[in-house]
Design a protein around this motif. Structure first.
Motif, PDB file in Angstrom:
ATOM      1  N   SER A  21       0.820  -1.195   0.000  1.00  0.00           N
ATOM      2  CA  SER A  21       0.000   0.000   0.000  1.00  0.00           C
ATOM      3  C   SER A  21       0.862   1.258   0.000  1.00  0.00           C
ATOM      4  CB  SER A  21      -0.901  -0.063   1.229  1.00  0.00           C
ATOM      5  OG  SER A  21      -1.402   1.173   1.557  1.00  0.00           O
ATOM      6  N   THR A  40     -11.255   8.389  -8.771  1.00  0.00           N
ATOM      7  CA  THR A  40     -10.704   7.055  -8.985  1.00  0.00           C
ATOM      8  C   THR A  40     -11.136   6.555 -10.349  1.00  0.00           C
ATOM      9  OG1 THR A  40     -10.687   6.536  -6.631  1.00  0.00           O
ATOM     10  CG2 THR A  40     -10.731   4.659  -8.143  1.00  0.00           C
ATOM     11  N   GLY A  43      -9.780   0.557  -9.382  1.00  0.00           N
ATOM     12  CA  GLY A  43      -9.351   0.182  -8.037  1.00  0.00           C
ATOM     13  C   GLY A  43     -10.329   0.691  -7.008  1.00  0.00           C
ATOM     14  N   PRO A  44      -9.957   0.559  -5.739  1.00  0.00           N
ATOM     15  CA  PRO A  44     -10.877   0.956  -4.667  1.00  0.00           C
ATOM     16  C   PRO A  44     -11.043   2.468  -4.579  1.00  0.00           C
ATOM     17  CG  PRO A  44      -8.757   0.353  -3.756  1.00  0.00           C
ATOM     18  CD  PRO A  44      -8.689   0.037  -5.221  1.00  0.00           C
ATOM     19  N   GLN A  45     -12.244   2.898  -4.209  1.00  0.00           N
ATOM     20  CA  GLN A  45     -12.497   4.320  -3.971  1.00  0.00           C
ATOM     21  C   GLN A  45     -11.683   4.741  -2.746  1.00  0.00           C
ATOM     22  OE1 GLN A  45     -14.276   6.543  -5.802  1.00  0.00           O
ATOM     23  NE2 GLN A  45     -13.455   8.027  -4.399  1.00  0.00           N
ATOM     24  N   LEU A  46     -11.035   5.879  -2.809  1.00  0.00           N
ATOM     25  CA  LEU A  46     -10.267   6.368  -1.666  1.00  0.00           C
ATOM     26  C   LEU A  46     -11.214   6.870  -0.582  1.00  0.00           C
ATOM     27  CD1 LEU A  46      -7.276   8.174  -3.389  1.00  0.00           C
ATOM     28  CD2 LEU A  46      -7.573   5.764  -2.810  1.00  0.00           C
ATOM     29  N   VAL A  63      -3.597   4.219  -0.133  1.00  0.00           N
ATOM     30  CA  VAL A  63      -3.979   3.793  -1.469  1.00  0.00           C
ATOM     31  C   VAL A  63      -3.395   2.403  -1.745  1.00  0.00           C
ATOM     32  CG1 VAL A  63      -3.955   4.370  -3.916  1.00  0.00           C
ATOM     33  CG2 VAL A  63      -3.923   6.199  -2.212  1.00  0.00           C
ATOM     34  N   PRO A  65      -2.640  -0.782  -4.119  1.00  0.00           N
ATOM     35  CA  PRO A  65      -2.652  -1.099  -5.549  1.00  0.00           C
ATOM     36  C   PRO A  65      -3.477  -2.352  -5.815  1.00  0.00           C
ATOM     37  CG  PRO A  65      -0.562  -1.738  -4.571  1.00  0.00           C
ATOM     38  CD  PRO A  65      -1.380  -1.090  -3.487  1.00  0.00           C
ATOM     39  N   TRP A  67      -4.439   0.688  -8.385  1.00  0.00           N
ATOM     40  CA  TRP A  67      -5.281   1.884  -8.314  1.00  0.00           C
ATOM     41  C   TRP A  67      -4.834   2.847  -9.394  1.00  0.00           C
ATOM     42  CZ3 TRP A  67      -4.698   7.182  -7.645  1.00  0.00           C
ATOM     43  CH2 TRP A  67      -5.877   7.893  -7.369  1.00  0.00           C
ATOM     44  N   SER A  68      -5.787   3.528  -9.988  1.00  0.00           N
ATOM     45  CA  SER A  68      -5.463   4.641 -10.883  1.00  0.00           C
ATOM     46  C   SER A  68      -6.483   5.742 -10.649  1.00  0.00           C
ATOM     47  CB  SER A  68      -5.476   4.208 -12.356  1.00  0.00           C
ATOM     48  OG  SER A  68      -6.784   3.897 -12.775  1.00  0.00           O
ATOM     49  N   GLY A  69      -6.038   6.959 -10.874  1.00  0.00           N
ATOM     50  CA  GLY A  69      -6.939   8.080 -10.677  1.00  0.00           C
ATOM     51  C   GLY A  69      -6.249   9.407 -10.871  1.00  0.00           C
ATOM     52  N   THR A 113      -1.098   5.761 -11.761  1.00  0.00           N
ATOM     53  CA  THR A 113      -1.468   4.357 -11.869  1.00  0.00           C
ATOM     54  C   THR A 113      -0.508   3.585 -10.980  1.00  0.00           C
ATOM     55  OG1 THR A 113      -2.281   4.590 -14.123  1.00  0.00           O
ATOM     56  CG2 THR A 113      -1.729   2.353 -13.385  1.00  0.00           C
TER      57      THR A 113
END
Length: 192
Positions: A21, A40, A43-46, A63, A65, A67-69, A113
């Motif tokens: 993470s 986002t 991946g998961p919503q922050l 965050v 992984p 994850w991208s946003g 990303t």
């Protein structure tokens, strides 16, 4: 992973690696309040999609992984009739949180990303949606050795008059992209 990102002349984001993470630390170095927005893509919503950062304040976000946003800074924000709105980079939610809304151009963007299993992470600064604040990303941690990327200059000070967005006081607060301003294929990369 640790990365320092500076929005506008002062909003900074730091990233710290904790096993798989990362922790993004957003810090406002601007001489005024900035309201970061977060969208986002995968991946998961922050834990937050938007918040207020006073001058020199910071906030950590974990965050995991993959994850991208995107991150961006909103400025000149007010609440009227119980509706939150920003003059630059608003997300249209009517609230401080963006709740899945992206930045309304013009907006300077930072895109990330994060790959799973120590894969290759990517980051960039994009002015494709115009400009409202200078930005910088400085990698640390597992990205140590990667280059800093930035748009550290205040483009608003050299924005051509036909691209300028002016605030209530008449000063330039953002600079539109040519695509947004002229809506012609040669500026929007939409034709052959």
């Amino acid at each position: 992973m640790e990365v320092q990102v500076i929005f506008a002349l002062s909003l900074a984001i730091f990233f710290f690696n904790e096993a798989q993470s990362s922790t993004f630390t957003l810090k406002n170095n601007c001489p005024y309040t900035v309201w970061p927005g977060i969208l986002t893509g995968a991946g998961p919503q922050l834990s937050s999609t938007g918040f207020e950062l006073a001058t020199q304040a910071s906030l950590n976000l974990n965050v995991p992984p993959p994850w991208s946003g995107r991150f961006w800074g909103r400025t000149h924000c007010v609440t009227t009739d119980s509706k939150f709105q920003c003059a630059t980079a608003d997300c249209g939610s009517g609230q401080i949180t963006c709740n899945g809304g992206g930045a309304i151009p013009p907006a300077s963007l930072i895109e990330f990303t994060l790959a799973p299993n120590n894969g290759k992470d990517f980051y960039d600064i994009s002015l494709v949606d115009g400009f409202n604040l200078p930005l910088s990303v400085t990698p640390h941690g597992r990205l140590l050795g990667c280059n800093t990327t930035s748009c550290a200059a205040d483009v608003n000070t050299v924005c051509p008059s036909e691209l300028q967005v002016k605030g209530l006081g008449g000063g330039v607060i953002a600079c539109k992209s040519a695509c947004l301003a002229f809506k012609q294929p040669q500026y929007c990369c939409t034709s052959a």
